[in-house]
Design a protein around this motif. Structure first.
Motif, PDB file in Angstrom:
ATOM      1  N   SER A  23       0.892  -1.260  -0.004  1.00 50.13           N
ATOM      2  CA  SER A  23      -0.007   0.076   0.149  1.00 50.13           C
ATOM      3  C   SER A  23       0.924   1.242   0.078  1.00 50.13           C
ATOM      4  O   SER A  23       0.465   2.274  -0.353  1.00 50.13           O
ATOM      5  CB  SER A  23      -0.924   0.113   1.084  1.00 50.13           C
ATOM      6  OG  SER A  23      -0.377  -0.189   2.308  1.00 50.13           O
ATOM      7  N   GLU A  26       2.025   1.862  -3.572  1.00 45.23           N
ATOM      8  CA  GLU A  26       0.783   2.620  -4.504  1.00 45.23           C
ATOM      9  C   GLU A  26       0.488   3.768  -3.993  1.00 45.23           C
ATOM     10  O   GLU A  26       0.187   4.689  -4.950  1.00 45.23           O
ATOM     11  CB  GLU A  26      -0.420   1.429  -4.106  1.00 45.23           C
ATOM     12  CG  GLU A  26      -0.297   0.049  -4.715  1.00 45.23           C
ATOM     13  CD  GLU A  26      -1.383  -1.004  -4.197  1.00 45.23           C
ATOM     14  OE1 GLU A  26      -2.279  -0.434  -3.576  1.00 45.23           O
ATOM     15  OE2 GLU A  26      -1.119  -2.087  -4.390  1.00 45.23           O
ATOM     16  N   GLU A  27       0.586   4.123  -2.745  1.00 49.21           N
ATOM     17  CA  GLU A  27       0.333   5.455  -2.324  1.00 49.21           C
ATOM     18  C   GLU A  27       1.251   6.331  -2.962  1.00 49.21           C
ATOM     19  O   GLU A  27       1.076   7.591  -3.196  1.00 49.21           O
ATOM     20  CB  GLU A  27       0.336   5.715  -0.662  1.00 49.21           C
ATOM     21  CG  GLU A  27      -0.312   7.097  -0.277  1.00 49.21           C
ATOM     22  CD  GLU A  27      -0.437   6.947   1.373  1.00 49.21           C
ATOM     23  OE1 GLU A  27      -0.934   7.945   1.647  1.00 49.21           O
ATOM     24  OE2 GLU A  27      -0.553   6.001   1.847  1.00 49.21           O
ATOM     25  N   ASN A  30       0.526   6.767  -6.629  1.00 49.48           N
ATOM     26  CA  ASN A  30      -0.791   7.844  -6.831  1.00 49.48           C
ATOM     27  C   ASN A  30      -0.301   9.144  -6.363  1.00 49.48           C
ATOM     28  O   ASN A  30      -0.829  10.138  -7.249  1.00 49.48           O
ATOM     29  CB  ASN A  30      -1.812   7.428  -6.012  1.00 49.48           C
ATOM     30  CG  ASN A  30      -2.460   5.934  -6.356  1.00 49.48           C
ATOM     31  OD1 ASN A  30      -2.158   5.771  -7.443  1.00 49.48           O
ATOM     32  ND2 ASN A  30      -2.889   5.236  -5.467  1.00 49.48           N
ATOM     33  N   LYS A  31       0.415   9.524  -5.367  1.00 53.77           N
ATOM     34  CA  LYS A  31       0.730  10.852  -5.053  1.00 53.77           C
ATOM     35  C   LYS A  31       1.762  11.530  -6.246  1.00 53.77           C
ATOM     36  O   LYS A  31       1.630  12.561  -6.442  1.00 53.77           O
ATOM     37  CB  LYS A  31       1.524  11.048  -3.659  1.00 53.77           C
ATOM     38  CG  LYS A  31       0.504  10.882  -2.557  1.00 53.77           C
ATOM     39  CD  LYS A  31       1.182  11.022  -1.274  1.00 53.77           C
ATOM     40  CE  LYS A  31       0.221  11.094  -0.099  1.00 53.77           C
ATOM     41  NZ  LYS A  31      -0.981  11.982   0.181  1.00 53.77           N
ATOM     42  N   ASP A  34      -0.501  12.353  -9.223  1.00 56.91           N
ATOM     43  CA  ASP A  34      -1.743  13.217  -8.671  1.00 56.91           C
ATOM     44  C   ASP A  34      -1.206  14.678  -8.963  1.00 56.91           C
ATOM     45  O   ASP A  34      -0.340  15.266  -8.121  1.00 56.91           O
ATOM     46  CB  ASP A  34      -2.100  13.007  -7.458  1.00 56.91           C
ATOM     47  CG  ASP A  34      -3.603  13.710  -7.238  1.00 56.91           C
ATOM     48  OD1 ASP A  34      -3.854  14.358  -7.952  1.00 56.91           O
ATOM     49  OD2 ASP A  34      -3.976  13.516  -6.185  1.00 56.91           O
ATOM     50  N   ASN A  75      -2.598  10.201 -16.729  1.00 47.31           N
ATOM     51  CA  ASN A  75      -3.432   8.700 -16.825  1.00 47.31           C
ATOM     52  C   ASN A  75      -2.584   7.750 -17.518  1.00 47.31           C
ATOM     53  O   ASN A  75      -2.825   6.716 -17.105  1.00 47.31           O
ATOM     54  CB  ASN A  75      -4.659   9.352 -17.747  1.00 47.31           C
ATOM     55  CG  ASN A  75      -5.529  10.101 -16.634  1.00 47.31           C
ATOM     56  OD1 ASN A  75      -5.296  10.185 -15.498  1.00 47.31           O
ATOM     57  ND2 ASN A  75      -6.397  11.023 -17.531  1.00 47.31           N
ATOM     58  N   GLY A  78      -0.318   6.364 -14.961  1.00 42.53           N
ATOM     59  CA  GLY A  78      -0.952   5.339 -14.065  1.00 42.53           C
ATOM     60  C   GLY A  78      -1.472   4.131 -14.784  1.00 42.53           C
ATOM     61  O   GLY A  78      -1.238   2.978 -13.984  1.00 42.53           O
TER      62      GLY A  78
END
Length: 100
Positions: A23, A26-27, A30-31, A34, A75, A78
């Motif tokens: 996790s 993944e975080e 994502n950050k 983002d 995107n 990701g």
């Protein structure tokens, strides 16, 4: 400086167990992609992994590289990460079953 960025990104998976399901990784991913996460917020999040001012600067430059990209590019990054993790999991699955 580019080497330092690479080393930071390589060190993160080592913090977690091998394979997907981490996790924290993944975080971080994502950050990173983002565009709503500021450079300061990103640096504060990764502060436990920082080895000093040089690492802080590399982290800020890494985030700035992603902030200057279009939403379409973010995107696509990701989607690429999902594909990489999925293919890695599939490869691990076949490796495990072939050894049994």
């Amino acid at each position: 400086m580019k080497l330092l960025r690479v080393l930071v990104l390589i060190a993160l998976p080592l913090y977690c167990s091998a394979g997907s399901g981490c996790s924290l990784l993944e975080e971080v991913a994502n950050k990173t992609i983002d565009s709503q996460v500021s450079t300061d917020e990103y640096q504060n999040f990764l502060k436990p992994f920082s080895a000093g001012p040089e690492t802080d600067k590399a982290i800020a430059e890494l985030k700035q590289c992603f902030l200057s990209q279009s939403e379409e590019t973010l995107n696509n990054v990701g989607a690429m990460l999902v594909t990489m993790v999925s293919s890695n999991e599939l490869s691990n699955h076949w490796t495990r079953t072939s050894r049994v």
